[in-house]
Design a protein around this motif. Structure first.
Motif, PDB file in Angstrom:
ATOM      1  N   ALA A 174      53.887  20.096  34.045  1.00  0.00           N
ATOM      2  CA  ALA A 174      54.151  21.064  32.990  1.00  0.00           C
ATOM      3  C   ALA A 174      54.440  20.362  31.667  1.00  0.00           C
ATOM      4  CB  ALA A 174      55.313  21.969  33.384  1.00  0.00           C
ATOM      5  N   CYS A 175      55.129  19.222  31.715  1.00  0.00           N
ATOM      6  CA  CYS A 175      55.351  18.423  30.504  1.00  0.00           C
ATOM      7  C   CYS A 175      54.025  18.016  29.890  1.00  0.00           C
ATOM      8  CB  CYS A 175      56.179  17.182  30.828  1.00  0.00           C
ATOM      9  SG  CYS A 175      57.910  17.486  31.214  1.00  0.00           S
ATOM     10  N   ARG A 176      53.116  17.586  30.715  1.00  0.00           N
ATOM     11  CA  ARG A 176      51.785  17.192  30.228  1.00  0.00           C
ATOM     12  C   ARG A 176      51.074  18.370  29.587  1.00  0.00           C
ATOM     13  NH1 ARG A 176      46.676  17.623  32.357  1.00  0.00           N
ATOM     14  NH2 ARG A 176      45.165  16.076  31.600  1.00  0.00           N
ATOM     15  N   LEU A 177      51.120  19.515  30.253  1.00  0.00           N
ATOM     16  CA  LEU A 177      50.444  20.701  29.740  1.00  0.00           C
ATOM     17  C   LEU A 177      51.013  21.111  28.393  1.00  0.00           C
ATOM     18  CD1 LEU A 177      48.246  22.728  30.771  1.00  0.00           C
ATOM     19  CD2 LEU A 177      50.138  24.163  31.537  1.00  0.00           C
ATOM     20  N   ALA A 178      52.332  20.977  28.232  1.00  0.00           N
ATOM     21  CA  ALA A 178      52.996  21.380  26.992  1.00  0.00           C
ATOM     22  C   ALA A 178      53.048  20.260  25.957  1.00  0.00           C
ATOM     23  CB  ALA A 178      54.410  21.855  27.305  1.00  0.00           C
ATOM     24  N   GLY A 179      52.602  19.053  26.312  1.00  0.00           N
ATOM     25  CA  GLY A 179      52.662  17.930  25.390  1.00  0.00           C
ATOM     26  C   GLY A 179      54.072  17.440  25.123  1.00  0.00           C
ATOM     27  N   ARG A 180      54.963  17.557  26.111  1.00  0.00           N
ATOM     28  CA  ARG A 180      56.365  17.189  25.917  1.00  0.00           C
ATOM     29  C   ARG A 180      56.666  15.861  26.603  1.00  0.00           C
ATOM     30  NH1 ARG A 180      59.824  21.147  23.987  1.00  0.00           N
ATOM     31  NH2 ARG A 180      61.215  19.353  23.777  1.00  0.00           N
ATOM     32  N   SER A 181      56.172  14.787  26.021  1.00  0.00           N
ATOM     33  CA  SER A 181      56.451  13.458  26.571  1.00  0.00           C
ATOM     34  C   SER A 181      57.933  13.136  26.497  1.00  0.00           C
ATOM     35  CB  SER A 181      55.645  12.392  25.822  1.00  0.00           C
ATOM     36  OG  SER A 181      55.993  12.379  24.444  1.00  0.00           O
ATOM     37  N   ALA A 229      48.129   8.805  35.272  1.00  0.00           N
ATOM     38  CA  ALA A 229      47.462  10.079  35.009  1.00  0.00           C
ATOM     39  C   ALA A 229      48.103  10.882  33.887  1.00  0.00           C
ATOM     40  CB  ALA A 229      47.440  10.921  36.293  1.00  0.00           C
ATOM     41  N   THR A 230      49.342  10.556  33.513  1.00  0.00           N
ATOM     42  CA  THR A 230      50.019  11.330  32.475  1.00  0.00           C
ATOM     43  C   THR A 230      50.397  10.461  31.278  1.00  0.00           C
ATOM     44  OG1 THR A 230      50.893  12.796  34.196  1.00  0.00           O
ATOM     45  CG2 THR A 230      51.929  12.917  32.030  1.00  0.00           C
ATOM     46  N   ILE A 231      51.065   9.332  31.502  1.00  0.00           N
ATOM     47  CA  ILE A 231      51.469   8.484  30.375  1.00  0.00           C
ATOM     48  C   ILE A 231      50.251   7.757  29.811  1.00  0.00           C
ATOM     49  CG2 ILE A 231      52.935   6.571  29.653  1.00  0.00           C
ATOM     50  CD1 ILE A 231      54.897   7.415  31.886  1.00  0.00           C
ATOM     51  N   LEU A 232      49.564   6.973  30.647  1.00  0.00           N
ATOM     52  CA  LEU A 232      48.284   6.409  30.209  1.00  0.00           C
ATOM     53  C   LEU A 232      47.285   7.533  29.984  1.00  0.00           C
ATOM     54  CD1 LEU A 232      46.747   3.751  29.676  1.00  0.00           C
ATOM     55  CD2 LEU A 232      46.095   3.755  32.088  1.00  0.00           C
ATOM     56  N   GLY A 233      47.351   8.545  30.833  1.00  0.00           N
ATOM     57  CA  GLY A 233      46.652   9.797  30.564  1.00  0.00           C
ATOM     58  C   GLY A 233      45.243   9.912  31.094  1.00  0.00           C
ATOM     59  N   VAL A 234      44.865   9.091  32.074  1.00  0.00           N
ATOM     60  CA  VAL A 234      43.497   9.149  32.572  1.00  0.00           C
ATOM     61  C   VAL A 234      43.478   9.845  33.923  1.00  0.00           C
ATOM     62  CG1 VAL A 234      43.652   6.812  33.547  1.00  0.00           C
ATOM     63  CG2 VAL A 234      41.425   7.820  33.138  1.00  0.00           C
ATOM     64  N   ARG A 235      42.592  10.832  34.076  1.00  0.00           N
ATOM     65  CA  ARG A 235      42.421  11.554  35.337  1.00  0.00           C
ATOM     66  C   ARG A 235      41.028  12.182  35.346  1.00  0.00           C
ATOM     67  NH1 ARG A 235      47.032  16.006  35.732  1.00  0.00           N
ATOM     68  NH2 ARG A 235      48.398  14.282  35.109  1.00  0.00           N
ATOM     69  N   GLY A 288      55.136   8.821  24.511  1.00  0.00           N
ATOM     70  CA  GLY A 288      56.574   8.905  24.308  1.00  0.00           C
ATOM     71  C   GLY A 288      57.073   7.741  23.481  1.00  0.00           C
ATOM     72  N   PRO A 289      58.033   6.942  23.984  1.00  0.00           N
ATOM     73  CA  PRO A 289      58.568   5.823  23.211  1.00  0.00           C
ATOM     74  C   PRO A 289      57.683   4.578  23.243  1.00  0.00           C
ATOM     75  CG  PRO A 289      59.684   5.949  25.318  1.00  0.00           C
ATOM     76  CD  PRO A 289      58.753   7.123  25.265  1.00  0.00           C
ATOM     77  N   ILE A 290      56.594   4.613  23.975  1.00  0.00           N
ATOM     78  CA  ILE A 290      55.741   3.434  24.159  1.00  0.00           C
ATOM     79  C   ILE A 290      54.860   3.223  22.927  1.00  0.00           C
ATOM     80  CG2 ILE A 290      53.817   2.496  25.507  1.00  0.00           C
ATOM     81  CD1 ILE A 290      55.006   3.973  27.930  1.00  0.00           C
ATOM     82  N   CYS A 291      54.776   1.981  22.474  1.00  0.00           N
ATOM     83  CA  CYS A 291      53.901   1.627  21.354  1.00  0.00           C
ATOM     84  C   CYS A 291      52.625   0.942  21.822  1.00  0.00           C
ATOM     85  CB  CYS A 291      54.641   0.713  20.375  1.00  0.00           C
ATOM     86  SG  CYS A 291      56.041   1.513  19.565  1.00  0.00           S
ATOM     87  N   THR A 293      41.633  12.679  24.051  1.00  0.00           N
ATOM     88  CA  THR A 293      42.353  13.607  23.168  1.00  0.00           C
ATOM     89  C   THR A 293      43.646  12.949  22.715  1.00  0.00           C
ATOM     90  OG1 THR A 293      41.446  15.525  24.316  1.00  0.00           O
ATOM     91  CG2 THR A 293      43.390  15.891  22.973  1.00  0.00           C
ATOM     92  N   TRP A 294      43.877  13.013  21.402  1.00  0.00           N
ATOM     93  CA  TRP A 294      45.119  12.470  20.842  1.00  0.00           C
ATOM     94  C   TRP A 294      45.593  13.410  19.731  1.00  0.00           C
ATOM     95  CZ3 TRP A 294      48.945   9.362  21.850  1.00  0.00           C
ATOM     96  CH2 TRP A 294      49.764   8.885  20.830  1.00  0.00           C
ATOM     97  N   ARG A 295      46.795  13.951  19.892  1.00  0.00           N
ATOM     98  CA  ARG A 295      47.388  14.852  18.910  1.00  0.00           C
ATOM     99  C   ARG A 295      46.419  15.982  18.535  1.00  0.00           C
ATOM    100  NH1 ARG A 295      51.985  13.376  16.646  1.00  0.00           N
ATOM    101  NH2 ARG A 295      51.502  14.349  14.624  1.00  0.00           N
ATOM    102  N   LYS A 296      45.873  16.600  19.574  1.00  0.00           N
ATOM    103  CA  LYS A 296      45.000  17.780  19.481  1.00  0.00           C
ATOM    104  C   LYS A 296      43.638  17.490  18.853  1.00  0.00           C
ATOM    105  CE  LYS A 296      48.892  21.004  19.310  1.00  0.00           C
ATOM    106  NZ  LYS A 296      49.533  22.143  18.593  1.00  0.00           N
ATOM    107  N   LYS A 297      43.310  16.210  18.670  1.00  0.00           N
ATOM    108  CA  LYS A 297      41.976  15.828  18.225  1.00  0.00           C
ATOM    109  C   LYS A 297      41.252  15.161  19.383  1.00  0.00           C
ATOM    110  CE  LYS A 297      43.268  15.134  13.382  1.00  0.00           C
ATOM    111  NZ  LYS A 297      43.311  14.161  12.241  1.00  0.00           N
ATOM    112  N   SER A 298      39.960  15.453  19.530  1.00  0.00           N
ATOM    113  CA  SER A 298      39.191  14.950  20.667  1.00  0.00           C
ATOM    114  C   SER A 298      37.962  14.191  20.210  1.00  0.00           C
ATOM    115  CB  SER A 298      38.769  16.105  21.581  1.00  0.00           C
ATOM    116  OG  SER A 298      39.898  16.750  22.124  1.00  0.00           O
TER     117      SER A 298
END
Length: 801
Positions: free
Chosen positions: A667-674, A719-725, A741-744, A784-789
């Motif tokens: 749900a965090c992923r779906l809502a973009g709440r890292s 699948a969520t932080i790196l974001g690949v699935r 999130g806090p990762i650079c 996708t990054w910050r709603k841009k694809s």
């Protein structure tokens, strides 16, 4: 002599044209053999066959037993089994043997423990089946060749109340054990009794089958690694053998003896214990292990050696360990050792090696010794580590050190809970549950291309189904339970496999089971399209406020979270049916989901709180219901926004615990709440500072220190932080949606059926994203990054947002 294990695509002896192999389709040219017709358990027996060959021979030999076997050829250990299944799916192992000319001996130790066996061990009746491929049939096969057998004495069993699913403790009396096993001077050897022929499950045409149905093993052999382990942390001389009453009060006690015992554990020293002495030694293995312990002793007639295992020590002394705090897992001082294990009694002989029939698990070991009127010599203590050969083939790196510290702990949990099936916990139950296995399966896809355990889990749960259509909640298992929500998670397991690995034919084989589960739930639908609580234990999560993990309305009413879970699963079923070309069934699943969701929104929505309740009275609210509703995709935009806001801001919600936090993270992923994802991960980030070597079952006074469902953040790292699935079935295209999130800086390699996915990304303070992505050939996708694809192409490409 050389040997190797084989993995077969199909059972042997299936071709009816090969008349030299079979008399009728599916029958083996071998028979089950038995040591006794009584059927009483426990039975421990040895079976032996001596034979001669005139010239070097390579032979393929298939073997199984009920319940377990250990195979030796010319006194060399070859392997053990059979892989766990059930009577209708009795697995056999296959070995390729290379033998020189001359005399040889096959020995197989077989045991059937009945009620004393682990709960995951299913049995029909004691027996052994060995069959060689032609031309060695007459020479080797049971029921044809002259196999001898005898019952083995000296074993007794004691139920474990604490590790109740892992099987009974064994007590081995060396005075009763036949240490020679010599047929020449022992008339207790008998010709083995001949039973029914072996029958292949896949090809039998018998109208009546009176024995096991045979299938090739689905898995490679378990890891077998002999190790010298552990450091002695404590030695004392208790007044009785009831050591669980004795506080580890002074770790400096008998400190001068510790180096001697440590050398013994290193294989460099023999230790002696004087007559009429009691001694207790506490060993820290320094990591969590599943292993067969063995101890070699000499002399000391009548001496008792007890080896008990524990995950950690307890702060209070009592035999009932529920809610007994354990404190820091590295600490033993001012604590109590309460464990389970095995007992060995010395016969006074030389070089006697004692080893239990089944492996034990934990981090700490207590060795208790009580001698009689002779000195006892302890020559060797070793451990044979055992587990599924699961390794981390992917890699994950980032500049958040907390994740780097956590990953080895989660990896060890996955390894310790992977054996002949996934298991919930190695110490207590050793059972494969659906809810647990869904999370461990997902985690496994990110770790390794080997999906054998996932396929077996899906297959076993499918064949476990009850007449109602529901799957058993844990299988294989002699424990009879119904947890209807777990049947829904089995459907999710099938969908996950379809997404991560594909294989339409395998998925198609599961669809009748999936449809059966859906129909089973529809039996409980009422006149307003809501599911009334199904029969059984409707466990959802170990929420402290919920009795036995059952949500409000889940016992005798209508549960919001269970209904939303059903809607979520119906959306998955729609996708599977559509993928397989069953468009009418896909439309039906969608219609059912829409109808139930509409009724849920009408009856469970609380406008004032902006969220969905757990119960019709709107008195109870949980993260679980909000997560399931969001993941179902059946909320309109306004309601979705309100539920998301409430999930992350509302007070008084029942929180997801370790297990169900997976769905919270989704749900965090779906809502973009890292931010919320990393906030909840603090529970895991604190593990190392508390001394944990593995992930635990629940927060607080957890029962189990090693529970693989707690390793699911490995999945979310990839699948969520790196974001690949997977974006499509079979992982034919990917979606890349990093949540840093806090990762650079983040870097990872994810194994893929067609190669590797390599990602190296940098996020600036201004939230720009740059780096590289490399995909296997023929694999594309979307980032996708910050709603841009942007579109991803096969091969290596630069990323700039």
């Amino acid at each position: 002599m050389k040997f190797s294990r084989l993995i077969l695509d199909m059972a042997p002896f299936e071709n009816p044209a090969q008349e030299h192999r079979v008399s009728s389709r599916g029958h083996w040219p071998a028979y089950w053999i038995h040591s006794s017709n009584t059927g009483q358990t426990p039975i421990i027996a040895i079976y032996e066959l001596e034979f001669n060959i005139d010239a070097h021979a390579d032979m393929i030999v298939h073997i199984t037993a009920d319940e377990r076997y250990e195979l030796f050829i010319d006194e060399h250990f070859i392997g053990r089994g059979p892989e766990r299944g059930d009577v209708y799916n009795c697995f056999f192992e296959s070995f390729k043997l290379s033998l020189e000319s001359g005399a040889h001996k096959i020995a197989v130790r077989v045991w059937s423990l009945g009620e004393f066996a682990p709960l995951a061990q299913m049995s029909l009746k004691h027996g052994l089946l060995v069959a060689a491929e032609p031309p060695c049939t007459e020479l080797i096969n049971t029921g044809i060749a002259l196999w001898k057998t005898k019952l083995l004495d000296g074993y007794s069993f004691i139920f474990n109340e604490e590790s109740w699913g892992a099987g009974a403790s064994v007590s081995i009396d060396g005075c009763k054990v036949d240490w020679k096993l010599d047929k020449n001077d022992d008339d207790s050897w008998q010709t083995a009794l001949k039973g029914m022929p072996g029958v292949n499950a896949s090809s039998t045409t018998d109208c009546t089958v009176r024995d096991h149905l045979l299938r090739p093993a689905m898995l490679p052999p378990m890891l077998s690694k002999n190790c010298c382990l552990g450091k002695v942390r404590y030695i004392d001389e208790p007044e009785t053998d009831e050591t669980w009453h004795y506080l580890v009060a002074d770790i400096s006690c008998k400190k001068d003896d510790i180096p001697l015992w440590n050398k013994l554990l290193e294989g460099k020293q023999v230790v002696s214990v004087l007559p009429f002495k009691r001694q207790r030694i506490i060993v820290d293995l320094e990591d969590y292990y599943c292993a067969y312990p063995s101890i070699t002793i000499s002399g000391g007639t009548g001496a008792i050696v007890r080896i008990h295992w524990a995950e950690s020590l307890y702060e209070n002394s009592c035999t009932e360990q529920i809610n007994n705090p354990k404190g820091h897992r590295n600490s033993i001082e001012n604590k109590y050792f309460v464990g389970t294990g095995d007992v060995f009694k010395s016969d006074g002989g030389t070089g006697r090696k004692y080893k239990p029939l089944w492996w034990r698990a934990g981090r700490y070991i207590e060795i208790f010794i009580e001698t009689a009127d002779e000195k006892l010599f302890i020559e060797d203590i070793t451990f044979e580590e055992t587990r599924y050969p699961l390794q981390m083939e992917s890699s994950f790196e980032c500049d958040d050190s907390r994740i780097a510290e956590l990953l080895p702990i989660m990896l060890r949990s996955m390894q310790m809970c992977a054996h002949e099936t996934f298991i919930d916990c190695p110490y207590y139950e050793q059972l494969m549950y659906v809810g647990d296995s869904r999370l461990t399966s997902l985690t496994g896809y990110c770790m390794s291309l080997d999906s054998s355990l996932q396929r077996k889990a899906i297959d076993m749960f499918n064949i476990s189904r009850l007449p109602s259509g529901l799957t058993r909640p844990q299988y294989p298992s002699r424990l009879m339970q119904i947890i209807a929500p777990f049947s829904l998670w089995w459907i999710a397991m099938v969908h996950d496999y379809a997404m991560w690995r594909g294989d339409k034919e395998f998925i198609r084989q599961q669809m009748s089971g999936i449809r059966g589960v859906i129909e089973a739930f529809l039996q409980y639908i009422d006149n307003v399209n809501l599911i009334v609580s199904p029969t059984g234990w409707n466990f959802v999560d170990w929420v402290p406020e919920w009795e036995l993990g059952v949500p409000p309305g889940g016992k005798n009413g209508i549960s919001g979270v269970i209904n939303w879970q059903f809607v979520y699963i119906l959306t998955i079923v729609k996708k599977l049916e559509k993928w397989l070309g069953e468009h009418e069934l896909a439309e039906r699943a969608d219609r059912l989901a829409n109808n139930i969701a509409a009724s849920l929104k009408e009856r469970f929505w609380d406008e004032n709180r902006g969220m969905l309740s757990d119960d019709l009275d709107k008195q109870n609210f949980s993260e679980h219901t909000q997560c399931m509703a969001l993941l179902s995709g059946k909320l309109d935009r306004r309601m979705c926004r309100q539920v998301s806001n409430s999930l992350f801001a509302a007070k008084g919600l029942a929180q997801t615990t370790i297990y169900f936090s997976h769905y919270y993270f989704e749900a965090c992923r779906l809502a973009g709440r890292s931010d919320k994802l990393f906030e909840r991960l603090k529970l895991w980030f604190d593990l190392e500072s508390q001394g944990f070597k593995t992930t635990f079952e629940t927060p607080g006074n957890t029962r189990s220190d090693c529970h693989a469902w707690g390793a699911h953040p490995i999945y979310h790292c990839f699948a969520t932080i790196l974001g690949v699935r997977p974006e499509t079935f079979g992982f034919d295209s990917i979606e890349l949606n990093p949540m840093l999130g806090p990762i650079c800086h983040i870097k990872g390699t994810l194994v893929h059926p067609k190669g590797e996915i390599n990602i190296d990304l940098e996020c600036s303070k201004q939230l720009s994203l740059t780096g590289t992505v490399s995909l296997p050939s023929d694999i594309g996708g979307v980032i996708t990054w910050r709603k841009k694809s942007s579109t991803l192409q096969p091969g290596k490409q630069e990323i700039c947002f």
